[in-house]
Design a protein around this motif. Sequence first.
Motif, short mmCIF file in Angstrom:
data_model
loop_
_atom_site.label_atom_id
_atom_site.label_comp_id
_atom_site.label_asym_id
_atom_site.label_seq_id
_atom_site.Cartn_x
_atom_site.Cartn_y
_atom_site.Cartn_z
N GLY A 131 0.77 -1.26 0.21
CA GLY A 131 0.16 -0.04 -0.20
C GLY A 131 0.92 1.25 -0.11
N ASP A 132 0.25 2.55 0.04
CA ASP A 132 0.87 3.66 -0.47
C ASP A 132 0.12 4.76 0.12
N LYS A 133 0.47 5.52 1.20
CA LYS A 133 -0.53 6.69 1.73
C LYS A 133 -0.51 7.80 0.55
N GLU A 134 0.39 8.05 -0.03
CA GLU A 134 0.41 9.02 -1.02
C GLU A 134 -0.46 9.03 -2.36
N ASP A 135 -0.72 7.84 -2.39
CA ASP A 135 -1.76 7.48 -3.51
C ASP A 135 -2.82 7.10 -3.16
N ASN A 136 -2.85 6.74 -1.78
CA ASN A 136 -4.32 6.45 -1.06
C ASN A 136 -4.57 5.02 -1.62
N LEU A 137 -3.47 4.02 -1.52
CA LEU A 137 -3.77 2.68 -2.03
C LEU A 137 -3.54 1.75 -0.90
N ASP A 138 -4.37 0.83 -0.52
CA ASP A 138 -4.33 0.05 0.47
C ASP A 138 -3.60 -1.17 0.27
N PHE A 139 -3.14 -2.15 1.32
CA PHE A 139 -2.54 -3.41 1.17
C PHE A 139 -3.45 -4.13 0.03
N ASP A 140 -2.51 -4.95 -0.63
CA ASP A 140 -3.11 -5.64 -1.71
C ASP A 140 -3.51 -7.05 -0.72
N GLN A 141 -4.72 -7.08 -0.37
CA GLN A 141 -5.17 -8.29 0.77
C GLN A 141 -5.65 -9.38 -0.48
N GLU A 142 -6.12 -8.91 -1.64
CA GLU A 142 -6.57 -9.81 -2.54
C GLU A 142 -5.51 -10.78 -2.94
N ALA A 143 -4.33 -10.27 -3.31
CA ALA A 143 -3.23 -11.06 -3.62
C ALA A 143 -2.64 -11.99 -2.76
N TYR A 144 -2.53 -11.25 -1.33
CA TYR A 144 -2.10 -11.90 -0.54
C TYR A 144 -2.93 -13.18 -0.13
N ASP A 145 -4.23 -13.12 -0.11
CA ASP A 145 -5.20 -14.39 0.22
C ASP A 145 -4.94 -15.35 -0.96
N PHE A 146 -4.65 -14.93 -2.06
CA PHE A 146 -4.43 -15.86 -3.21
C PHE A 146 -3.28 -16.70 -2.99
N ILE A 157 6.11 -11.62 1.61
CA ILE A 157 6.56 -10.34 2.11
C ILE A 157 5.97 -9.13 1.55
N ASN A 158 5.96 -8.13 2.45
CA ASN A 158 5.50 -6.85 2.00
C ASN A 158 6.34 -6.21 1.23
N GLY A 159 5.87 -5.46 0.04
CA GLY A 159 7.01 -4.82 -0.90
C GLY A 159 6.28 -3.47 -0.97
N ASN A 160 7.28 -2.35 -0.95
CA ASN A 160 6.79 -0.82 -1.18
C ASN A 160 6.61 -0.58 -2.35
N LYS A 161 6.10 0.63 -2.61
CA LYS A 161 5.75 0.98 -3.98
C LYS A 161 6.85 1.04 -5.09
N LYS A 162 8.14 1.26 -4.74
CA LYS A 162 9.33 1.15 -5.59
C LYS A 162 9.49 -0.37 -6.21
N ASP A 163 9.09 -1.30 -5.54
CA ASP A 163 9.42 -2.61 -6.04
C ASP A 163 8.11 -3.46 -6.44
N ASN A 164 6.90 -2.59 -5.75
CA ASN A 164 5.80 -3.74 -5.91
C ASN A 164 4.30 -2.88 -6.44
N PHE A 165 4.65 -1.69 -7.23
CA PHE A 165 3.95 -0.81 -7.96
C PHE A 165 4.24 -0.73 -9.14
N TRP A 166 3.96 -1.55 -10.53
CA TRP A 166 4.38 -1.00 -11.59
C TRP A 166 3.80 -0.07 -12.44
N GLU A 167 4.59 0.80 -13.07
CA GLU A 167 4.00 1.92 -13.84
C GLU A 167 4.65 1.80 -15.36
#
Length: 869
Positions: A131-146, A157-167
């Motif tokens: 997740g990322d507060k700046e973009d108001n994005l929550d933890f990806d619970q859906e992917a975690y559960d799968f 492992i939890n990953g930050n925006k740099k490693d785990n948000f692709w643009e």
Amino acid sequence: MTSQKIRQQFLDFFKNKQHKIVASAPLVLKNDPTLMFNNAGMVQFKEYFLGQKAIKDKRIADTQKCLRVSGKHNDLEEVGIDTYHHTLFEMLGNWSFGDYFKEEAIAWAWELLTEVYKIDKNNLYVTVFEGDKEDNLDFDQEAYDFWKKHISEDRIINGNKKDNFWEMGAQGPCGPCSEIHVDLRSEEEKIKIPGKDLINKDHPQVVEIWNLVFMQYNRKANGSLEDLSAKHIDTGMGFERLCMALQGVTSNYDTDVFTPLIREVETITNSSYGKNNETDVAIRVIVDHVRAVAFSIADGQLPSNTGAGYVIRRILRRAIRYGFTFLNQKEAFIYKLTKTLVKQMGDVFPELKNQETLVETVIKEEENSFLRTLDQGLLLLDIIIENAENKHISGSKAFELYDTYGFPFDLTQLIAKEKGYTVNEQGFTDEMKKQKDRSKAASAVETSDWTILIEDDEEEFIGYDTLSANVKLTRYRKVTTKKDGEMYQLVFNMTPFYPEGGGQVGDKGHIEMSNGDIIYILDTKKENNLIVHYTKNLPKNTSEVLNVVVNEEQRKLSASNHTATHLLHQALRKVLGDHVEQKGSLVKPKSLRFDFSHFSKVEPEQLQEIEDFVNARIRENLPLIEKRNIPIQEALNEGAMALFGEKYGDSVRAIRFGKSIELCGGTHVSHTGEIWHFKIISESASAAGIRRIEAITNTAVGYYFENIDKDYQAIKQTLKNSKNPVKAIEQLQQENNNLKKQIEQLLKDKASNLKNELKHKVEEINGINFISAEINLDANSIKDLAFQLGGEIDNLFFIAGSNNGGKAILTIYISKNITNDKLHAGTIVRELGKLIQGGGGGQPFFATAGGKNPNGIKEALTKAKEFIV
């Protein structure tokens, strides 16, 4: 498991999951101003993510050749230093366009890795977006559960925006992602440090092998995010890293992707891999870079001094420099690796096999050229070192050597260090930054978001049938560049304007509005799947029906030149041979340019034959036979030529004029007679193994012959209206040759007399026979005089100065038997050259200098004595 089998198993797995297997797109990108090269598997599908092209296949898989050397993804300086970064690499990928999403992507990735490839589950870790507060994005619970269904929670492992948000870039589709990492360390090492503590820490044996991107947002120009209308899957798995994991080695370079190339380098250079770090780094650099360069050339991007061509040249020169410095290779050798590479990968990527000769020729020529540059750079570096104060070389001097002569900075550092000198690295970095800032400022583009007026998946091009149409504006945006200032980009629901492509420039024309106002369309280009019209103004009423009109005269002339390129291609293959292939073209209203593969100069009689062939086809007035939207295989079966480096769809357009058949999207004349006439203006080398013909057609030929007639009449008048101008010119040439011979004889006589005079002016100083004189002769005559004196006088030090048309020339000759570090003609002339405000150099026994201050000649002649007293 061989790399070939690993690749095939991936494709077969997703084929069984109802994915369409597609071919790799070319490395070199067209119609995408945001990228030079294909740097990710998803690039060829950008139009789908952007909603600019209708989706035909919802599931796709492939292996995509990628190149990452510039921009956000810049691995170049790391390549070779470590064991897992590359310039060129293969990206295995599977995509879903609005079909399956996170659950299936995760399940299938796990199934392939653990059940098909049999990777030990205990060696795998996965990451999810925290997740990322700046973009108001929550933890990806859906992917975690799968993921919890397949792997224990302590390996998620939890990953930050740099490693785990692709643009994709600053704007466009984006989303959270899950990376899959593999731990290839020994059991002993795993006990010491848990693998989860080394994720994304650049450990060479704990590496990411697969990234699953969940494309669900669109990044707007203001930085905000909005939901995409459909959710997509975009995955990319590094083929080379996967091979490392499956072949039980701890380095990508120890896989069979690279070992055949490494063995070949060892054989050619008489070196050994695995015994010395410097040698290993050099070999890794070479085998990686030759792949990048070879695939780029095969896809149509030749090394050059600008843009994408400069990037390829830079990659190759880095490889040459490592071979030069660390493997002691002073002659071209990298080109010899082409055969091994083609044997390895030619079946998977047939373009490499088809262009083998061209690839080998271009690399060899580039090697020889840069090795000459290195020799020149070494001489210039010697001069810089000689003039350096306090054994310190300034950053600006090192940058000048790099920027002007292409001499690598690290090589400057290495040589300077060997000689006991230092180089101002920070100064060099500052100069480099200044240059980049200048370049960035010149090419800076500010782009706003598209304003969408009408949702329209795919714009219709109607320009083959009409040059005007009533259209609706579907979207627009404002762009600002330093070069063009503020402009607008307009997209219509349909357009008769041909966008730049296939070598043909974009159409120009205008927009007519209901109130009588006119807006000029200055250019037309294609961006991804959009035809974009460039204007200085925006229609006041963006919702009204607009009448758009193509400039008919310019379109007609462009069509003439484009058709002429097809006839020229046919003529070249007939006259020169079937090895000829188009390697690039430029079609403008005023002229055409055509690059083609051929390994020698085209002789004048061959050019005439080529020109005659094209004009014969023009006189036949052959009709255009056009087939649109036909299956590509049908077109190829009929004999249509597909051009190198082009990515064709399932349906194509085939253009036929007589026996000339090509796949082409450009505009053409309805009958070849409309071309009027074809005239070759020049033939030259474009690059190694590539020749270039420039030619004109239609009205340009008329102007050409008019100008020739004017010149002819002027020549006749100059020759006093001679009835036979050619004969008159030949007589003038003969008279001129006779006069030249007389002058040469007079100069020889003068030099002979002068030689006798100078022999009487010999001054003996410390056992050296010294002669200095100011002489009124040209440089070649002075050189002849110097060598004649040297042949008749022992232990000679001869210096001459001359004022040649206001330019000063110094010449020094020193008998070879007395040359040494102090008595070195090249060194002395460089020092004395300062007195005439110039410079020069040469060999220990003979050297020259030129300058712009003839008044300094006398002082230079006097000062020369100081070197022997």
